[in-house]
Design an enzyme around this catalytic site. Structure first.
Site, PDB file in Angstrom:
ATOM      1  CB  ALA A   1      -0.861  -0.081   1.226  1.00  0.00           C
ATOM      2  CB  CYS A   2       2.192   3.446  -2.025  1.00  0.00           C
ATOM      3  SG  CYS A   2       1.755   3.324  -3.868  1.00  0.00           S
ATOM      4  CD  GLU A   3       0.624  10.606  -1.325  1.00  0.00           C
ATOM      5  OE1 GLU A   3       0.077  11.753  -0.952  1.00  0.00           O
ATOM      6  OE2 GLU A   3       1.567  10.662  -1.890  1.00  0.00           O
TER       7      GLU A   3
ATOM      8  CB  SER B   1       2.692   0.199  -3.684  1.00  0.00           C
ATOM      9  OG  SER B   1       1.654   0.700  -4.720  1.00  0.00           O
TER      10      SER B   1
ATOM     11  CB  ILE C   1      -2.738   3.705   2.118  1.00  0.00           C
ATOM     12  CG1 ILE C   1      -2.515   3.028   3.485  1.00  0.00           C
ATOM     13  CG2 ILE C   1      -2.828   5.419   2.142  1.00  0.00           C
ATOM     14  CD1 ILE C   1      -1.365   3.282   4.292  1.00  0.00           C
TER      15      ILE C   1
END
Length: 612
Positions: free
Chosen positions: A404-406, A412, A437
């Protein structure tokens, strides 16, 4: 200093909110760009019927999905999104231009309004009337916002958009647009790239492209030239780890479009800001001089994505490629001069750590507690159980891994791909995916991998999941530990279902190895010291080559062994037990030392006998 961080954090949060409404929907923007490039009268394959898709997608589909995403980001996923979409149709009808900025305003506004309503009213609803009240409240409030959008918000945003577009046109006509890169390039290094591109340039560019068929604004931030020139300079004039890692970074940055990979190189020597600024300014000046632009925003900023979004016409392609090349050359020359004058080596690892700190500050969150080279969340967040180690017991119930990334793209996706490749080689059968995320929903059967600065948010979104925070999705040594323990758990499950499941039997006797089956040799040292393993692999490979064998030897982490009988793993005694618990089919040779010349010669002799 604190004031600067605060301002940067506030700018990042605003920009992140704007880009967060666009990033998940980039596929729709690309679809519109491709349809436009192909089927409009001046496109590659003019088609009157397919051309009918262009205007409705631009006017309705794209703003509506932005509005829905904005509403869902603020409140309750679907419910907030529905009210945001209803409100968005009001600003669409209330204006005569593509209403992207309007959607970014009223979408979140719709989510906020329904959230406030629910907080006040829902505790007072009589049992049995929940569905009735919820459905009608969403419809009524959304409808009121749509009416307000038609008569007030739509015309107001249309006027604001006209002012902004007029300002952009004036800057372009005054030949001042290249100066924008004086701010854009440093802002990218401070992790404001998504905020600038998706939050500001993309909405304005879409409006410009709708009128002119293309927009130079799509090229300002994604241009890979400045980063490519910088990395090339490190490849030829850098030293140590920075020099050796630059070629791989070039592939990720220029072809993969992940620009974050070159940020630590700039921070390792701040004078290199001049290189990327020079590259950005010269590239944009070239684009403007040659009157080129793109049909839609390229995402990620890969050279392939940029060429796909380039309008029909050899002049357009020549102009775009020339602009990228000019940016590359200028950035390379400046960076090379700076690196050539530098007497000391740059500390790329320290720069990576500084990059993470700056990224955390830009997002207004604190980094997780770190241990050694990497970070694993070791703190209980909101009372949730946090993973402070990766033992077999911790991962015994894991059925999927989520990165999970922004934005749910880029880094990711690369991290998930790296772990997926290692899992495949190790024979670990488990789904490994990536997402934004804000969309994270995971239970105790999920392992969530995030970067340090998003660990707090991960704990809030998935309090019962196992969570691991890493410094960098692209280079984390924590992946080996994850694969090792997942493999151990998987073997345990096999044994539970089949008591006769095979396990490798380590041998200290070279004559007990099935040499005829050996196709590859792995060296693993019990303390994971790469030096001794590298020496052993290099020396044995040289001796095998001299003997005319096509078998090669490598030094590999314990989690990256291919689980097959054709793999011979040579390990110290202390590492043998770990292999037994993690692999089913490899052949294992236990030795006191992997750097023994007698061992290397004996292996060569056994292989020659096996061939004979």
């Amino acid at each position: 200093m604190t004031g600067n961080i605060g301002i940067k954090a506030r700018v990042q949060r605003i920009g992140s909110s704007l880009s967060g409404m666009v990033m998940p929907n980039i596929g729709a923007f690309i679809a519109w760009g491709l349809i436009t490039a192909l089927f409009i009268p001046t496109g590659w394959l003019p088609n009157e019927e397919f051309n009918k898709l262009v205007s409705p997608m631009l006017t309705y589909v794209l703003p509506l999905i932005i509005g829905f995403t904005g509403g869902s980001m603020v409140y309750d996923g679907h419910r907030g999104g529905v009210v945001g979409a209803i409100a968005t149709i009001g600003v669409i009808v209330g204006s005569n231009i593509p209403m992207f900025l309007g959607a970014m305003i009223v979408g979140p506004l719709g989510g906020w309004v329904i959230r406030k309503w629910d907080n006040i009213v829902q505790p007072k609803i009589r049992q049995g009337f929940e569905m009735l009240v919820n459905n009608f409240s969403a419809g009524i409030l959304g409808g009121l916002l749509a009416l307000i959008g038609v008569v007030a918000i739509g015309p107001l945003v249309a006027g604001l958009s006209t002012v902004l577009q007029t300002g952009v046109d004036w800057i372009v006509n005054a030949n001042l647009l290249p100066l924008a890169n004086v701010f854009i390039e440093p802002a990218k290094i401070l992790f404001l790239n998504n905020a600038i591109n998706q939050g500001i340039l993309t909405p304005l560019g879409i409006q410009q492209a709708a009128e002119a068929g293309k927009s130079i604004l799509f090229l300002l931030e994604p241009n890979p030239g400045p980063g490519l020139g910088l990395l090339l300079a490190f490849m030829f004039f850098g030293k140590g780890a920075a020099k050796s890692s630059a070629p791989g970074a070039i592939i990720i940055q220029f072809l993969g479009g992940i620009h974050e990979i070159y940020f630590p190189y700039v921070l390792s020597k701040p004078a290199l800001f001049l290189a990327v600024i020079g590259g950005g300014v010269s590239g944009t000046a070239t684009f403007q001089l040659l009157h080129v632009g793109l049909k839609a925003t390229p995402s990620p900023g890969s050279i392939f994505a940029i060429l796909l979004m380039t309008p029909k016409g050899i002049g357009n392609f020549v102009g775009v490629i020339t602009g990228v090349l000019v940016a590359t050359v200028v950035s390379f020359v400046i960076a090379a001069a700076i690196l050539h004058r530098a007497k000391d080596d740059v500390d790329i690892e320290q720069a990576k750590a500084e990059t993470q700190t700056m990224k955390s500050e830009a997002k207004g969150v604190r980094p997780s507690i770190t241990t050694g080279e990497d970070a694993v969340t070791g703190v209980d967040y909101n009372g949730a159980t946090s993973t402070d180690n990766l033992s077999d017991d911790n991962l015994s119930q894991i059925k999927q891994v989520i990165f999970a990334c922004e934005a749910g793209m880029g880094s990711s996706a690369m991290g998930a791909s790296l772990l997926r490749d290692r899992a495949k080689k190790a024979g670990v059968d488990i789904p490994i995916t990536n997402l934004a995320i804000r969309n994270l929903k995971a239970d105790e059967n999920t392992l969530v991998v995030t970067q340090n600065e998003l660990a707090d948010m991960a704990s809030q979104k998935a309090p019962t999941a196992k969570r691991v925070a890493v410094d960098n999705f692209l280079t984390s040594p924590k992946y080996d530990e994850i694969i090792m323990n997942l493999k151990s758990v998987q073997i345990g499950r096999v044994d539970q279902g089949n008591q006769e499941a095979p396990k490798p039997e380590p041998s200290s006797d070279l004559t007990q190895i099935s040499w005829v089956d050996v196709k590859h040799i792995d060296f693993i040292h019990h303390d994971q010291q790469r030096g001794s393993g590298t020496i052993a692999a290099t020396e044995l490979s040289a001796r095998l080559e001299a003997a005319g064998s096509n078998i090669s030897a490598d030094n590999v982490p314990i989690g990256q062994v291919t689980d097959d009988k054709s793999e011979l793993v040579i390990v110290t005694d202390d590492a043998a037990s770990n292999l037994i618990n993690r692999y089913l089919h490899v052949q294992i040779l236990k030795v006191p030392s992997i750097t023994s010349e007698d061992l290397w010669q004996a292996v060569v002799e056994q292989i020659e006998k096996g061939v004979a």
